[in-house]
Design a protein around this motif. Structure first.
Motif, PDB file in Angstrom:
ATOM      1  N   ALA A  52      32.237  24.715  36.612  1.00  0.00           N
ATOM      2  CA  ALA A  52      33.137  25.867  36.523  1.00  0.00           C
ATOM      3  C   ALA A  52      32.881  26.898  37.611  1.00  0.00           C
ATOM      4  CB  ALA A  52      33.012  26.509  35.141  1.00  0.00           C
ATOM      5  N   VAL A  53      31.611  27.095  37.975  1.00  0.00           N
ATOM      6  CA  VAL A  53      31.282  28.101  38.991  1.00  0.00           C
ATOM      7  C   VAL A  53      31.799  27.668  40.359  1.00  0.00           C
ATOM      8  CG1 VAL A  53      29.400  29.372  40.112  1.00  0.00           C
ATOM      9  CG2 VAL A  53      29.255  28.805  37.679  1.00  0.00           C
ATOM     10  N   VAL A  54      31.590  26.404  40.704  1.00  0.00           N
ATOM     11  CA  VAL A  54      32.070  25.890  41.987  1.00  0.00           C
ATOM     12  C   VAL A  54      33.596  25.897  42.033  1.00  0.00           C
ATOM     13  CG1 VAL A  54      32.177  23.847  43.478  1.00  0.00           C
ATOM     14  CG2 VAL A  54      30.007  24.524  42.429  1.00  0.00           C
ATOM     15  N   LEU A  55      34.235  25.503  40.946  1.00  0.00           N
ATOM     16  CA  LEU A  55      35.700  25.480  40.922  1.00  0.00           C
ATOM     17  C   LEU A  55      36.280  26.885  41.011  1.00  0.00           C
ATOM     18  CD1 LEU A  55      36.385  22.696  38.269  1.00  0.00           C
ATOM     19  CD2 LEU A  55      36.252  22.500  40.763  1.00  0.00           C
ATOM     20  N   ASP A  56      35.618  27.832  40.390  1.00  0.00           N
ATOM     21  CA  ASP A  56      36.085  29.217  40.483  1.00  0.00           C
ATOM     22  C   ASP A  56      35.963  29.722  41.918  1.00  0.00           C
ATOM     23  OD1 ASP A  56      36.837  31.881  39.263  1.00  0.00           O
ATOM     24  OD2 ASP A  56      34.882  32.391  40.108  1.00  0.00           O
ATOM     25  N   PHE A  57      34.861  29.390  42.599  1.00  0.00           N
ATOM     26  CA  PHE A  57      34.716  29.783  43.993  1.00  0.00           C
ATOM     27  C   PHE A  57      35.756  29.082  44.858  1.00  0.00           C
ATOM     28  CE2 PHE A  57      32.935  29.481  48.276  1.00  0.00           C
ATOM     29  CZ  PHE A  57      32.631  30.810  48.513  1.00  0.00           C
ATOM     30  N   ARG A  58      36.047  27.833  44.547  1.00  0.00           N
ATOM     31  CA  ARG A  58      37.097  27.113  45.281  1.00  0.00           C
ATOM     32  C   ARG A  58      38.423  27.864  45.197  1.00  0.00           C
ATOM     33  NH1 ARG A  58      39.583  22.243  42.147  1.00  0.00           N
ATOM     34  NH2 ARG A  58      40.205  24.105  40.968  1.00  0.00           N
ATOM     35  N   ASP A  59      38.798  28.267  43.978  1.00  0.00           N
ATOM     36  CA  ASP A  59      40.060  28.986  43.806  1.00  0.00           C
ATOM     37  C   ASP A  59      40.046  30.312  44.567  1.00  0.00           C
ATOM     38  OD1 ASP A  59      40.815  26.910  42.182  1.00  0.00           O
ATOM     39  OD2 ASP A  59      40.401  27.978  40.306  1.00  0.00           O
ATOM     40  N   TRP A  60      38.893  30.996  44.546  1.00  0.00           N
ATOM     41  CA  TRP A  60      38.803  32.285  45.236  1.00  0.00           C
ATOM     42  C   TRP A  60      38.937  32.112  46.745  1.00  0.00           C
ATOM     43  CZ3 TRP A  60      35.284  33.817  48.945  1.00  0.00           C
ATOM     44  CH2 TRP A  60      35.382  35.160  49.329  1.00  0.00           C
ATOM     45  N   ILE A  61      38.236  31.132  47.330  1.00  0.00           N
ATOM     46  CA  ILE A  61      38.262  30.995  48.784  1.00  0.00           C
ATOM     47  C   ILE A  61      39.614  30.475  49.251  1.00  0.00           C
ATOM     48  CG2 ILE A  61      37.352  28.624  48.996  1.00  0.00           C
ATOM     49  CD1 ILE A  61      35.626  29.670  51.335  1.00  0.00           C
ATOM     50  N   ILE A  62      40.284  29.674  48.450  1.00  0.00           N
ATOM     51  CA  ILE A  62      41.634  29.243  48.813  1.00  0.00           C
ATOM     52  C   ILE A  62      42.582  30.438  48.823  1.00  0.00           C
ATOM     53  CG2 ILE A  62      43.634  27.926  48.004  1.00  0.00           C
ATOM     54  CD1 ILE A  62      41.690  25.731  47.139  1.00  0.00           C
ATOM     55  N   ALA A  63      42.453  31.332  47.842  1.00  0.00           N
ATOM     56  CA  ALA A  63      43.280  32.547  47.811  1.00  0.00           C
ATOM     57  C   ALA A  63      42.965  33.431  49.017  1.00  0.00           C
ATOM     58  CB  ALA A  63      43.049  33.308  46.514  1.00  0.00           C
ATOM     59  N   ALA A  64      41.679  33.541  49.374  1.00  0.00           N
ATOM     60  CA  ALA A  64      41.303  34.339  50.547  1.00  0.00           C
ATOM     61  C   ALA A  64      41.871  33.729  51.820  1.00  0.00           C
ATOM     62  CB  ALA A  64      39.780  34.445  50.638  1.00  0.00           C
ATOM     63  N   ALA A  65      41.903  32.405  51.873  1.00  0.00           N
ATOM     64  CA  ALA A  65      42.474  31.723  53.037  1.00  0.00           C
ATOM     65  C   ALA A  65      43.975  31.975  53.132  1.00  0.00           C
ATOM     66  CB  ALA A  65      42.188  30.225  52.947  1.00  0.00           C
ATOM     67  N   GLN A  66      44.652  31.977  52.000  1.00  0.00           N
ATOM     68  CA  GLN A  66      46.093  32.261  51.994  1.00  0.00           C
ATOM     69  C   GLN A  66      46.370  33.680  52.469  1.00  0.00           C
ATOM     70  OE1 GLN A  66      47.042  31.265  47.936  1.00  0.00           O
ATOM     71  NE2 GLN A  66      47.348  29.089  48.392  1.00  0.00           N
ATOM     72  N   GLN A  67      45.517  34.636  52.073  1.00  0.00           N
ATOM     73  CA  GLN A  67      45.658  36.001  52.568  1.00  0.00           C
ATOM     74  C   GLN A  67      45.445  36.051  54.080  1.00  0.00           C
ATOM     75  OE1 GLN A  67      42.912  38.415  50.357  1.00  0.00           O
ATOM     76  NE2 GLN A  67      44.027  38.210  48.424  1.00  0.00           N
ATOM     77  N   GLN A  68      44.480  35.259  54.567  1.00  0.00           N
ATOM     78  CA  GLN A  68      44.241  35.177  56.005  1.00  0.00           C
ATOM     79  C   GLN A  68      45.490  34.697  56.730  1.00  0.00           C
ATOM     80  OE1 GLN A  68      41.754  35.489  58.349  1.00  0.00           O
ATOM     81  NE2 GLN A  68      42.827  34.352  59.940  1.00  0.00           N
ATOM     82  N   GLN A  69      46.133  33.668  56.209  1.00  0.00           N
ATOM     83  CA  GLN A  69      47.322  33.116  56.844  1.00  0.00           C
ATOM     84  C   GLN A  69      48.482  34.118  56.801  1.00  0.00           C
ATOM     85  OE1 GLN A  69      47.260  29.368  54.462  1.00  0.00           O
ATOM     86  NE2 GLN A  69      47.445  28.351  56.437  1.00  0.00           N
ATOM     87  N   SER A  70      48.632  34.807  55.675  1.00  0.00           N
ATOM     88  CA  SER A  70      49.715  35.792  55.556  1.00  0.00           C
ATOM     89  C   SER A  70      49.520  36.927  56.537  1.00  0.00           C
ATOM     90  CB  SER A  70      49.781  36.334  54.122  1.00  0.00           C
ATOM     91  OG  SER A  70      50.056  35.305  53.204  1.00  0.00           O
ATOM     92  N   ALA A  71      48.276  37.418  56.658  1.00  0.00           N
ATOM     93  CA  ALA A  71      47.986  38.500  57.585  1.00  0.00           C
ATOM     94  C   ALA A  71      48.232  38.070  59.016  1.00  0.00           C
ATOM     95  CB  ALA A  71      46.552  38.961  57.399  1.00  0.00           C
TER      96      ALA A  71
END
Length: 307
Positions: free
Chosen positions: A283-302
């Motif tokens: 669960a901890v690794v999967l939660d970090f996966r979801d967080w870093i994917i969201a951060a990557a999407q913000q990077q692409q949007s910016a």
């Protein structure tokens, strides 16, 4: 390997100490053992390998040629054991107990990931992210990491691979670079020193080809094993580096890095978040996966908004 031929570790430690000091007494003091105990341990090593390691001359111990060679090898092995132990201790309990041990590229972690981890920590205060530089490919079976950042093909045996984003490579240098004023076209870039990142040996060749400049052989120039070193060398006026724009956007905006020709090219591959199949239900690794994917999407949007 026949392990029966290998002397016990504690005996090898005693042998190395005696070899280093040339003295049973000093080795005994270091190891907090009696001199007779250290003498027995050294003899145990000699008996195990059936080779005389010391000449005993007037109550002094002088390494034989074989003993000297063996002492060097044992010293390297003991140092390796110590480093491996410290590394495993640093990994702690892994993602199972609120810690994620993440393999990263050094520059990526310093310039992109670590500045964003404060956001992660504020919402997940009980999870600790530890980063360990892994510039070269490795196996999750041999390296006790919970996940990693990967750049390249979306292939990693025994692991799940989640795409993050691509990159734009852009030339950067110092405004004080000699010859910069004469640089008008991509062809002119060939006349200036080029700086290379060792894991991207063909990046400059691809850049020139996309500018319509034919390059017949690998390009010469200084090579560095991290983009942060390439950027620092460019700042110092050593040449022109080709670096990922998203990692050095702040330095470019601030004028610390100058873009001599604003002609970025897309990197050949993408960045990925990868984690071994053994963590597929962690669960901890999967939660970090979801967080870093969201951060990557913000990077692409910016990046899209900027241009």
């Amino acid at each position: 390997m026949r392990r029966s031929l290998v002397p016990p570790l504690y005996a090898l430690i005693a042998f190395e100490s005696v070899a280093r000091y040339g003295s049973i007494m000093r080795a005994a003091n270091e190891l907090h053992l009696s001199q007779s105990a250290v003498s027995r341990l050294v003899k145990q090593v000699e008996d195990a390998i059936q080779v005389r390691l010391f000449d005993r001359i007037r109550q002094r111990l002088i390494l034989t040629e074989a003993g000297n060679a063996y002492a060097e090898d044992v010293r390297k092995l003991l140092s390796g054991f110590e480093q491996s132990t410290l590394q495993v201790m640093a990994y702690g309990s892994g993602g199972q107990a609120g810690t994620i041990n993440l393999g990263v590229f050094s520059t990526f972690s310093m310039k992109w990931l670590i500045p964003r981890l404060e956001d992660y920590r504020t919402t997940r205060p009980n999870t600790v992210i530890s980063c360990y530089a892994r510039p070269q490919p490795f196996s999750f079976d041999e390296d006790p990491l919970d996940a990693a950042i990967h750049y390249g093909e979306p292939i990693w045996p025994g692991a799940s691979v989640e795409p993050l984003f691509g990159e734009q490579l852009i030339p950067v240098c110092s405004r004080r670079l000699p010859g910069l004023r004469e640089l008008k076209t991509p062809q002119d870039m060939m006349k200036l020193p080029l700086l290379h990142e060792v894991t991207r040996p063909w990046s400059w060749k691809h850049w020139f080809e996309q500018q319509g400049v034919t390059v017949g052989s690998p390009l010469l120039g200084a090579r560095f094993d991290q983009f942060s070193m390439v950027a620092q060398a460019a700042k110092a006026g050593l040449g022109i580096g080709l670096v990922p724009h998203f990692l050095f956007a702040e330095e470019i905006r601030a004028g610390d890095l100058h873009v001599p020709l604003n002609r970025p090219i897309a990197g050949e591959h993408m960045y990925y978040f990868v984690y071994p199949h053994r963590n597929a239900a962690n669960a901890v690794v999967l939660d970090f996966r979801d967080w870093i994917i969201a951060a990557a999407q913000q990077q692409q949007s910016a990046a899209a908004l900027r241009g």
